[in-house]
Design a protein around this motif. Structure first.
Motif, PDB file in Angstrom:
ATOM      1  N   ASN A   1       0.831  -1.212   0.000  1.00 18.98           N
ATOM      2  CA  ASN A   1       0.000   0.000   0.000  1.00 18.98           C
ATOM      3  C   ASN A   1       0.864   1.260   0.000  1.00 18.98           C
ATOM      4  OD1 ASN A   1      -2.466  -1.300  -0.079  1.00 18.98           O
ATOM      5  ND2 ASN A   1      -2.687  -1.381   2.149  1.00 18.98           N
ATOM      6  N   LYS A   2       1.944   1.218   0.762  1.00 19.18           N
ATOM      7  CA  LYS A   2       2.849   2.371   0.783  1.00 19.18           C
ATOM      8  C   LYS A   2       3.486   2.599  -0.585  1.00 19.18           C
ATOM      9  CE  LYS A   2       4.024   2.116   5.716  1.00 19.18           C
ATOM     10  NZ  LYS A   2       5.123   1.932   6.712  1.00 19.18           N
ATOM     11  N   LEU A   3       3.828   1.516  -1.261  1.00 14.93           N
ATOM     12  CA  LEU A   3       4.413   1.651  -2.594  1.00 14.93           C
ATOM     13  C   LEU A   3       3.393   2.198  -3.589  1.00 14.93           C
ATOM     14  CD1 LEU A   3       6.559  -1.620  -2.740  1.00 14.93           C
ATOM     15  CD2 LEU A   3       7.385   0.728  -2.502  1.00 14.93           C
ATOM     16  N   TRP A   4       2.113   1.816  -3.437  1.00 13.81           N
ATOM     17  CA  TRP A   4       1.068   2.402  -4.282  1.00 13.81           C
ATOM     18  C   TRP A   4       0.968   3.906  -4.035  1.00 13.81           C
ATOM     19  CZ3 TRP A   4      -0.515   0.359  -8.465  1.00 13.81           C
ATOM     20  CH2 TRP A   4      -0.742  -1.015  -8.601  1.00 13.81           C
TER      21      TRP A   4
ATOM     22  N   ILE B   1       9.748  11.643   1.046  1.00 15.74           N
ATOM     23  CA  ILE B   1       8.646  10.671   1.083  1.00 15.74           C
ATOM     24  C   ILE B   1       9.030   9.369   0.398  1.00 15.74           C
ATOM     25  CG2 ILE B   1       7.412  11.249  -1.061  1.00 15.74           C
ATOM     26  CD1 ILE B   1       5.861  10.650   2.415  1.00 15.74           C
ATOM     27  N   MET B   2       9.913   9.409  -0.602  1.00 17.27           N
ATOM     28  CA  MET B   2      10.367   8.174  -1.250  1.00 17.27           C
ATOM     29  C   MET B   2      11.110   7.286  -0.242  1.00 17.27           C
ATOM     30  SD  MET B   2       9.279   7.935  -4.327  1.00 17.27           S
ATOM     31  CE  MET B   2       7.805   8.837  -3.840  1.00 17.27           C
ATOM     32  N   THR B   3      11.927   7.903   0.608  1.00 16.78           N
ATOM     33  CA  THR B   3      12.647   7.113   1.603  1.00 16.78           C
ATOM     34  C   THR B   3      11.711   6.597   2.692  1.00 16.78           C
ATOM     35  OG1 THR B   3      13.230   9.064   2.943  1.00 16.78           O
ATOM     36  CG2 THR B   3      14.753   8.457   1.192  1.00 16.78           C
ATOM     37  N   LYS B   4      10.610   7.321   2.957  1.00 17.20           N
ATOM     38  CA  LYS B   4       9.667   6.891   3.977  1.00 17.20           C
ATOM     39  C   LYS B   4       8.790   5.733   3.501  1.00 17.20           C
ATOM     40  CE  LYS B   4       9.027  11.444   6.163  1.00 17.20           C
ATOM     41  NZ  LYS B   4       8.024  12.510   6.416  1.00 17.20           N
ATOM     42  N   LEU B   5       8.369   5.796   2.240  1.00 13.37           N
ATOM     43  CA  LEU B   5       7.415   4.813   1.724  1.00 13.37           C
ATOM     44  C   LEU B   5       8.075   3.564   1.153  1.00 13.37           C
ATOM     45  CD1 LEU B   5       4.900   7.239  -0.066  1.00 13.37           C
ATOM     46  CD2 LEU B   5       4.543   6.016   2.089  1.00 13.37           C
ATOM     47  N   SER B   6       9.380   3.618   0.901  1.00 18.25           N
ATOM     48  CA  SER B   6      10.073   2.478   0.296  1.00 18.25           C
ATOM     49  C   SER B   6      10.367   1.407   1.339  1.00 18.25           C
ATOM     50  CB  SER B   6      11.394   2.934  -0.334  1.00 18.25           C
ATOM     51  OG  SER B   6      11.176   3.917  -1.307  1.00 18.25           O
TER      52      SER B   6
ATOM     53  N   LEU C   1      14.262  -1.795  -1.339  1.00 22.22           N
ATOM     54  CA  LEU C   1      13.920  -1.081  -2.571  1.00 22.22           C
ATOM     55  C   LEU C   1      14.196   0.417  -2.471  1.00 22.22           C
ATOM     56  CD1 LEU C   1      10.527  -2.795  -3.511  1.00 22.22           C
ATOM     57  CD2 LEU C   1      12.792  -3.255  -4.451  1.00 22.22           C
ATOM     58  N   GLN C   2      15.014   0.825  -1.495  1.00 23.58           N
ATOM     59  CA  GLN C   2      15.291   2.250  -1.291  1.00 23.58           C
ATOM     60  C   GLN C   2      15.906   2.886  -2.527  1.00 23.58           C
ATOM     61  OE1 GLN C   2      15.358   4.507   1.577  1.00 23.58           O
ATOM     62  NE2 GLN C   2      13.938   3.182   2.668  1.00 23.58           N
ATOM     63  N   GLY C   3      16.980   2.288  -3.036  1.00 21.36           N
ATOM     64  CA  GLY C   3      17.661   2.857  -4.188  1.00 21.36           C
ATOM     65  C   GLY C   3      16.796   2.836  -5.428  1.00 21.36           C
ATOM     66  N   MET C   4      16.053   1.747  -5.622  1.00 19.44           N
ATOM     67  CA  MET C   4      15.223   1.632  -6.812  1.00 19.44           C
ATOM     68  C   MET C   4      14.090   2.664  -6.798  1.00 19.44           C
ATOM     69  SD  MET C   4      12.997  -1.530  -8.349  1.00 19.44           S
ATOM     70  CE  MET C   4      11.425  -0.894  -7.813  1.00 19.44           C
ATOM     71  N   MET C   5      13.456   2.865  -5.640  1.00 19.83           N
ATOM     72  CA  MET C   5      12.361   3.824  -5.563  1.00 19.83           C
ATOM     73  C   MET C   5      12.870   5.255  -5.722  1.00 19.83           C
ATOM     74  SD  MET C   5       9.648   2.117  -5.482  1.00 19.83           S
ATOM     75  CE  MET C   5       8.495   3.457  -5.182  1.00 19.83           C
ATOM     76  N   MET C   6      14.072   5.532  -5.191  1.00 25.40           N
ATOM     77  CA  MET C   6      14.649   6.851  -5.419  1.00 25.40           C
ATOM     78  C   MET C   6      14.959   7.028  -6.904  1.00 25.40           C
ATOM     79  SD  MET C   6      15.304   9.622  -3.779  1.00 25.40           S
ATOM     80  CE  MET C   6      15.474   9.157  -2.060  1.00 25.40           C
ATOM     81  N   GLY C   7      15.447   5.955  -7.531  1.00 24.36           N
ATOM     82  CA  GLY C   7      15.688   6.002  -8.961  1.00 24.36           C
ATOM     83  C   GLY C   7      14.404   6.195  -9.746  1.00 24.36           C
ATOM     84  N   LEU C   8      13.317   5.570  -9.279  1.00 28.20           N
ATOM     85  CA  LEU C   8      12.020   5.718  -9.947  1.00 28.20           C
ATOM     86  C   LEU C   8      11.504   7.144  -9.823  1.00 28.20           C
ATOM     87  CD1 LEU C   8       9.998   3.988 -11.522  1.00 28.20           C
ATOM     88  CD2 LEU C   8       8.819   3.519  -9.372  1.00 28.20           C
TER      89      LEU C   8
ATOM     90  N   MET D   1      -0.823   5.453   2.839  1.00 30.40           N
ATOM     91  CA  MET D   1       0.455   5.764   3.496  1.00 30.40           C
ATOM     92  C   MET D   1       0.503   5.250   4.930  1.00 30.40           C
ATOM     93  SD  MET D   1       0.818   9.645   2.000  1.00 30.40           S
ATOM     94  CE  MET D   1       2.282  10.065   2.971  1.00 30.40           C
ATOM     95  N   GLN D   2      -0.632   4.992   5.535  1.00 29.92           N
ATOM     96  CA  GLN D   2      -0.741   4.480   6.903  1.00 29.92           C
ATOM     97  C   GLN D   2      -0.097   5.420   7.911  1.00 29.92           C
ATOM     98  OE1 GLN D   2       0.138   0.006   6.540  1.00 29.92           O
ATOM     99  NE2 GLN D   2       0.456   0.808   4.472  1.00 29.92           N
ATOM    100  N   ASP D   3       0.985   5.001   8.535  1.00 34.61           N
ATOM    101  CA  ASP D   3       1.587   5.824   9.602  1.00 34.61           C
ATOM    102  C   ASP D   3       2.583   6.835   9.075  1.00 34.61           C
ATOM    103  OD1 ASP D   3       3.188   3.674   8.782  1.00 34.61           O
ATOM    104  OD2 ASP D   3       4.369   3.734  10.637  1.00 34.61           O
ATOM    105  N   VAL D   4       2.804   6.864   7.773  1.00 33.34           N
ATOM    106  CA  VAL D   4       3.798   7.778   7.201  1.00 33.34           C
ATOM    107  C   VAL D   4       3.178   9.139   6.974  1.00 33.34           C
ATOM    108  CG1 VAL D   4       5.244   8.236   5.176  1.00 33.34           C
ATOM    109  CG2 VAL D   4       5.083   5.919   6.096  1.00 33.34           C
ATOM    110  N   ARG D   5       3.877  10.183   7.404  1.00 28.76           N
ATOM    111  CA  ARG D   5       3.449  11.561   7.160  1.00 28.76           C
ATOM    112  C   ARG D   5       4.404  12.213   6.201  1.00 28.76           C
ATOM    113  NH1 ARG D   5      -0.156  14.367   9.714  1.00 28.76           N
ATOM    114  NH2 ARG D   5       1.066  16.271   9.531  1.00 28.76           N
TER     115      ARG D   5
END
Length: 503
Positions: A284-287, A419-424, A428-435, A499-503
């Motif tokens: 869900n966070k990745l969505w 937010i990319m670092t929070k939701l990844s 998948l940290q590097g890949m999501m930052m790359g995305l 995002m659930q608990d992520v702000r």
């Protein structure tokens, strides 16, 4: 200094001390990058004799590949090199590219640009990921840290964005630099500052503890298995093979079309495959991350006119009523100038609001980013009302537009990195930052097409007709940006649940 991750993240005050070393490395790298970016369109028109439409398309293609390759750089960092080795390798490639351009920018333009493209792909996403690692996942100071880091980015952008184009055009140091060497010196300056960036990183990386080290597998008995050497050297070799391929792709914009229509769907398929292997809450966070990524494409498509159509607009339609400054230099560095002062203040504002439970959620911040962006483009439209009969208008009003747009950028770009670092997920940290940067690639691609269409509209027209055509286009872009901001605010409750608990 063998610090543990807990020791690094358990810092007192507003910022971790390690952020400053990353700040300065990124600052000099951004000097190199924005110095290059600011020269591209003007150099292609004045020296390579491209017409306005071709220069805009070429700019969009080049910038698209710069950001598209950040996805590749993030992926290799996640799986093989780690963030530190990726950053250093990328910096070396950027130095090589800048030196090639400094030696002979007219004959080896696309070769030098291609080295820079690949190098930026390895450098940019990985240093941003390391900034995220300085914070625990629930640390409310993270947005403030990324805002400070963003100020470092823009200090480099301010210096590089103004100095490089001013030297190349002959607006600065004309008594020292021979006329036929101005562009060589301008590109060479980008290489020098990149060397400074790498030296700073090498001598300060020991403070990062385990952050950014190469990934290691864990055997059944609990021992760590280091990455095989052949994989590391294979990445280096494959990177060099990418250079001639990128050179062909950026020199022919039609190839960029094929690439952009292919890489996006393939990337999403790979992401969906990775998402199938994580838990439902993580999915869900990745969505939610994808929502931010998709809207960012529109944002950068509008925002990045600064390197394309606004570069031509600045050269032909702006006077020097702002302290006698060069309009192209102001266009390239004005936003960065405002960010240096506003980013730390805005970061502190988020902290102040967070303590009082008044801080808007990230979707609202994104929405505000679009609204400020749109208002800034309406100010660009208003420059037509200050034009003389020759179609030359006020640099002062243009600069006010940059100030308004800067508020929009500050609401979106540093928050996007955060937010990319929070939701990844961890793997998948590097890949999501790359995305995230791949979305910027699509934004750059769209920006080039928009700029080319504006250039086509003014072909064969007077300078006043050109001003009317450009400002009419900016009004339309302003409307699209405001509408996108409103939509983001409307869907905010739905995405907040993902995002659930992520702000």
């Amino acid at each position: 200094m063998n610090l543990t991750l807990d020791q690094i993240q358990d810092f007192k005050g507003k910022y971790p001390k390690q952020i400053w070393s990353l700040f300065f490395s990124e600052m000099w790298e951004r000097f190199c990058f924005y110095g290059m970016r600011g020269m591209l369109v003007f150099f292609m028109i004045s020296e390579l004799k491209f017409d306005d439409e071709k220069a805009n398309l070429q700019y969009g293609a080049t910038q698209a590949f710069v950001y598209a390759f950040t996805f590749v750089g993030g992926l290799f960092a996640d799986k093989i090199l780690g963030f530190r080795k990726s950053l250093f390798w990328g910096g070396l490639l950027m130095i090589v590219g800048s030196l090639i351009l400094a030696t002979n920018p007219h004959d080896f333009f696309f070769l030098g640009i291609s080295f820079t493209v690949v190098g930026t792909g390895f450098f940019k996403p990985n240093i941003s990921t390391m900034v995220g690692k300085l914070y625990r996942g629930d640390d409310s100071r993270r947005d403030a840290g990324f805002s400070l880091f963003y100020a470092g980015i823009n200090l480099g952008a301010l210096l590089g964005g103004y100095l490089c184009i001013a030297i190349g055009k002959g607006e600065m140091l004309t008594n020292i630099i021979p006329e036929d060497k101005r562009w060589n010196v301008a590109f060479g300056l980008a290489a020098i500052v990149m060397v400074i960036s790498l030296i700073n990183f090498v001598f300060t990386q020991r403070r990062l503890g385990p952050i950014g080290l190469m990934p290691q597998k864990i055997a059944a008995d609990g021992t760590l298995i280091p990455t095989e050497k052949w994989k590391i050297y294979g990445v280096y070799a494959l990177t060099l093979l990418f250079v001639p391929l990128i050179m062909i792709m950026v020199s022919v914009p039609q190839y960029t079309d094929y690439f952009m229509w292919t890489v996006g769907p393939l990337t999403l398929i790979y992401l969906f495959f990775e998402m199938s292997k994580v838990s439902a809450p993580e999915r869900n966070k990745l969505w939610a991350a994808l929502v931010f990524i998709i809207f960012s494409i529109l944002f950068w498509g509008i925002y990045e006119q600064s390197g394309g159509s606004l570069s031509i607009f600045a050269a032909n339609n702006l006077n020097k009523d702002l302290l006698g400054l060069d309009p192209n230099g102001v266009n390239n560095s004005g936003g960065a100038f405002f960010i240096i002062f506003l980013a730390p203040l805005l970061g502190l504002l988020w902290i102040w609001l967070s303590k009082r439970r008044l801080e808007p959620n990230t979707l609202i911040k994104f929405g505000l980013g679009f609204i400020f962006l749109g208002l800034g483009y309406y100010v660009l439209f208003a420059t037509r009302f200050f034009a003389d009969l020759q179609g030359v208008t006020s640099l002062n009003i243009f600069t006010i537009a940059l100030l308004v747009i800067t508020f929009g950028e500050l609401c979106l770009s540093p928050i996007g990195l955060s937010i990319m670092t929070k939701l990844s997920t961890e793997k998948l940290q590097g890949m999501m930052m790359g995305l995230w940067f791949l979305a910027s690639a699509y934004g750059q691609y769209v920006a080039g097409i928009i700029g080319a269409n504006m250039a086509t509209a003014k072909e064969g027209s007077s300078n006043m007709d050109a001003l009317i055509a450009y400002t009419e286009g900016y009004k339309q872009l302003g409307l699209y940006a405001v509408l996108a901001g409103v939509i983001l605010m409307v869907i905010s409750p739905f995405v907040k649940k993902l995002m659930q608990d992520v702000r």
